[in-house]
Structure formats: structure tokens, C-alpha cells
Design an enzyme around this catalytic site. Sequence first.
Site, PDB file in Angstrom:
ATOM      1  N   HIS A  47     -12.311  -0.566  -8.686  1.00  0.00           N
ATOM      2  CA  HIS A  47     -13.450   0.215  -8.738  1.00  0.00           C
ATOM      3  C   HIS A  47     -13.116   1.590  -8.308  1.00  0.00           C
ATOM      4  CE1 HIS A  47     -15.201   0.561  -4.317  1.00  0.00           C
ATOM      5  NE2 HIS A  47     -13.975   0.695  -4.473  1.00  0.00           N
ATOM      6  N   GLY A  91       4.745   1.469  -1.341  1.00  0.00           N
ATOM      7  CA  GLY A  91       5.104   1.469  -2.820  1.00  0.00           C
ATOM      8  C   GLY A  91       3.899   2.094  -3.784  1.00  0.00           C
ATOM      9  N   ASP A  92       3.973   1.836  -4.842  1.00  0.00           N
ATOM     10  CA  ASP A  92       3.005   2.383  -5.775  1.00  0.00           C
ATOM     11  C   ASP A  92       2.790   1.352  -6.801  1.00  0.00           C
ATOM     12  OD1 ASP A  92       1.493   3.836  -7.524  1.00  0.00           O
ATOM     13  OD2 ASP A  92       2.915   5.345  -8.105  1.00  0.00           O
ATOM     14  N   ASP A 110       0.858  -1.146   0.025  1.00  0.00           N
ATOM     15  CA  ASP A 110      -0.187  -0.032   0.044  1.00  0.00           C
ATOM     16  C   ASP A 110       0.859   1.288  -0.138  1.00  0.00           C
ATOM     17  OD1 ASP A 110      -2.320   2.046   0.504  1.00  0.00           O
ATOM     18  OD2 ASP A 110      -3.135   0.207   0.864  1.00  0.00           O
TER      19      ASP A 110
HETATM   20  C1  SAM Z   1     -10.528   1.864  -1.480  1.00  0.00           C
HETATM   21  S1  SAM Z   1      -9.081   1.486  -0.388  1.00  0.00           S
HETATM   22  C2  SAM Z   1      -9.130  -0.448  -0.295  1.00  0.00           C
HETATM   23  C3  SAM Z   1      -8.140  -0.816   0.474  1.00  0.00           C
HETATM   24  C4  SAM Z   1      -8.337  -2.372   0.864  1.00  0.00           C
HETATM   25  N1  SAM Z   1      -7.982  -3.312  -0.368  1.00  0.00           N
HETATM   26  C5  SAM Z   1      -9.440  -2.934   1.524  1.00  0.00           C
HETATM   27  O1  SAM Z   1     -10.388  -3.346   0.672  1.00  0.00           O
HETATM   28  O2  SAM Z   1      -9.805  -2.519   2.577  1.00  0.00           O
HETATM   29  C6  SAM Z   1      -7.858   1.657  -1.877  1.00  0.00           C
HETATM   30  C7  SAM Z   1      -6.722   1.520  -1.197  1.00  0.00           C
HETATM   31  O3  SAM Z   1      -5.589   1.837  -2.294  1.00  0.00           O
HETATM   32  C8  SAM Z   1      -4.376   2.419  -1.731  1.00  0.00           C
HETATM   33  N2  SAM Z   1      -3.846   3.096  -2.918  1.00  0.00           N
HETATM   34  C9  SAM Z   1      -4.092   4.214  -3.608  1.00  0.00           C
HETATM   35  N3  SAM Z   1      -3.374   4.618  -4.441  1.00  0.00           N
HETATM   36  C10 SAM Z   1      -2.350   3.540  -4.392  1.00  0.00           C
HETATM   37  C11 SAM Z   1      -0.963   3.297  -5.194  1.00  0.00           C
HETATM   38  N4  SAM Z   1      -0.882   3.928  -6.322  1.00  0.00           N
HETATM   39  N5  SAM Z   1      -0.383   2.392  -4.862  1.00  0.00           N
HETATM   40  C12 SAM Z   1      -0.910   1.422  -3.755  1.00  0.00           C
HETATM   41  N6  SAM Z   1      -1.954   1.563  -3.274  1.00  0.00           N
HETATM   42  C13 SAM Z   1      -2.492   2.706  -3.362  1.00  0.00           C
HETATM   43  C14 SAM Z   1      -4.971   3.325  -0.506  1.00  0.00           C
HETATM   44  O4  SAM Z   1      -3.982   3.779   0.219  1.00  0.00           O
HETATM   45  C15 SAM Z   1      -6.219   2.542  -0.035  1.00  0.00           C
HETATM   46  O5  SAM Z   1      -5.577   1.606   0.947  1.00  0.00           O
END
Ligand code: SAM
Length: 339
Positions: A249, A230-231, A203
Amino acid sequence: MTDPAEHVVDLIFGRWRSQILYAGAALGVFDHVSADRATTATALAQAIGADAALLYRLLRALASIGLLREQEGQAFMLTASGALLRADDARSLRAMALLEEGPEHYAIWKHLPAMIRDGRQNAFVREFGAMAFDHARADRGYGDVFNQAMTSYSALQSQWAQEALAGFDFAPVKTLCDVAGGHGHLMCAFLQAHAHLKGIVLDLPAVVGDRERLWAPKLGLADRCTYVGGDMFKAVPPADAYMLKLILHDWNDDECVAILSNLRRAVTGEGHVFIIEHVVSGPDQPHFAKLFDIHMMCWGTGRERTEAEYDALLTRAGWTPLGGRYPSHRTMGVVVGAA
Ligand SMILES: C[S@@+](CC[C@H](N)C(=O)[O-])C[C@H]1O[C@@H](n2cnc3c(N)ncnc32)[C@H](O)[C@@H]1O
């Protein structure tokens, strides 16, 4: 069959119920009442630092929607539903309420008619000048509520995902990576269910850097679970299988293909990806996904999709679609791809 007028009136005033619930959760009402003995509005007002007369009216409304029970003498007890809004309940939905009816998400909905007229899906920018994840980085209050709400959603969703994947053979999977896995609630559910698995939760650095909120150390699973900041648009760690829960989504089709392509490049072993989402059902079948889709329209660039739409994204990113798996009630589904 509901009378059409009653139906419409009920819909018009739907938000009153969720705002009443939100106010109760935000004030910490549910944390200060008990299922065993009644607490008066006056005592509660002192405990939470509120005006007793206005609080009484809120408590009465909370009782009217089944979250409290009113006794004689303006005293209240907790119901089983209200207990789910306590901070300390294992299945607590409090953070979900604070996010979804809190000031940010409340504000973005008002842009819906204008966005649909203009064809520009950017309510968060219209309201706050930045997309949601950028806003979450700049405003830690919103970021914290968002991340806690994701765990709150996961309490139910981890069970559904496991039920949907009950027939899947995890024996060949040594390393499972949850991409954008938040604090790792879902990952821990899979580590508990499959003792041979090692987990990676990827994350954003700020999310996995919030050590106190990470689930694996709390559940004694730290030795089997690595958190990586990371990204996902740049690179993901190698793994035999990937999970993406409530991730695709958030993004438009091209962004989803970019994420899925990174997974496809990094995958090892037999190689699978599990897309865990509210999958849109067929025409004229009412489904929560069709409502969540409108929230996503307001929240970011994303959307909810049908199984066929997820299959098309998988194919574009070089995966072979293997179809959807569903828990019995089908609120969410798991669309599977193979390398
Ligand atoms: C809608 S939340 C879902 C989190 C988790 N999968 C859950 O269902 O509880 C979206 C997640 O994407 C992460 N996120 C957003 N951009 C990201 C990126 N570029 N790389 C990694 N994670 C990212 C956010 O920090 C967040 O935790």
C-alpha cells in the site's frame, strides 16, 4: 438513523478529538495518571512540566472523550481506553497517535484538494521537499516515531493476520521472510505460533540496525530470527514464504510488481506470498481501507486496493493468486499467492 446535520457536524469536528488525544499522549499525561487513585491537575502539571491552568482544560477535554475520568477538585483517573495510550502498556497505541496526529502527518493532509485537482500524488514532497522514507532518513525524530508506530499498529494486526491464516498449512514452510518487516513484531508472532519456523526480517539497514528496538532478542527468539539490512527493490533473501504487511500500500502498481517479482525470483520450496493489508471492500460498503487510501494518497505513491487488484499485481509478477483470507471482522485481509 443519525440526523444528517448532526452527522456532518460530528465529521467537521472529528479532528479536534484526535488532536486532544494527541496532545495528551505527547505530553505523557496517560503515563502519570492511575486507574486506582485520582491525580490533581496541579500535581500532574508538576510531574510533566506544564502549565496547570491550561493542562486542566486539556484533562477535562480528555475526560470528555472517555480517556480520563474527572473527579471533584480537578483530579483525574485513567480509563481502560486511556491506558492504551501509556508508553508501558503491552498493547500501547501511543506511538500510532504520535505518528498519525503528529506534525508531519498533520501537515500533509492540507495538500489533499490541490493534489486531487493536479493529479499529482506528492503531499510529502510539497510539504517537506522529499518523499516520506527519504524524509525519515534525514529526520531521525520522524523516522523513530514512524518505526515505533509500525510496532504499535502490529500489536493488533499480528493477531488479525494469524486469525486470517489460521487454516493455512505452515508445516512445509521452513523459512518465512517478512519483507520490510520493521522491528519484527509480526515475525515473532508467527515464530511463537509455529515452533518449527525460522524467520528472516528484511528492512532498511537503519531500521534493523536499531538493535534495542528489535523484538526477537527481547522475546528470546534471536536464535530463530535473522535480521537483514537491505533493499527489497534490489534483492530479497531466499525463503519458502514471504509476508508483506502494510508494504504494497506504500507503492504504486509498477513499484509493487518490482517488489513481488524479486520475491518470485528468490522463493524456494512450495513458495507462497502473504499480502497483509486493509483490503478495499465492494462499492457502497463503508470500510476503513477507503479512508486509509486517502492517507496513502497524501503519504506516498501508494494506495489501498481490492482483492482483485492485488490478484492482478500477483499475476503480473509471476505468482498464482489463491484468493483472500480474512479475520472475522475483515478490517484487514491476507491475499495469498503461490509460486
Ligand atoms: C509501512 S512500514 C511497515 C512495516 C512493517 N511491515 C509493519 O507492518 O509494521 C514500511 C516499511 O518498509 C520499509 N522499507 C521502505 N523501503 C524499503 C526498501 N527499499 N527495502 C526494504 N524495506 C523498506 C520501512 O523501513 C518500513 O519499515
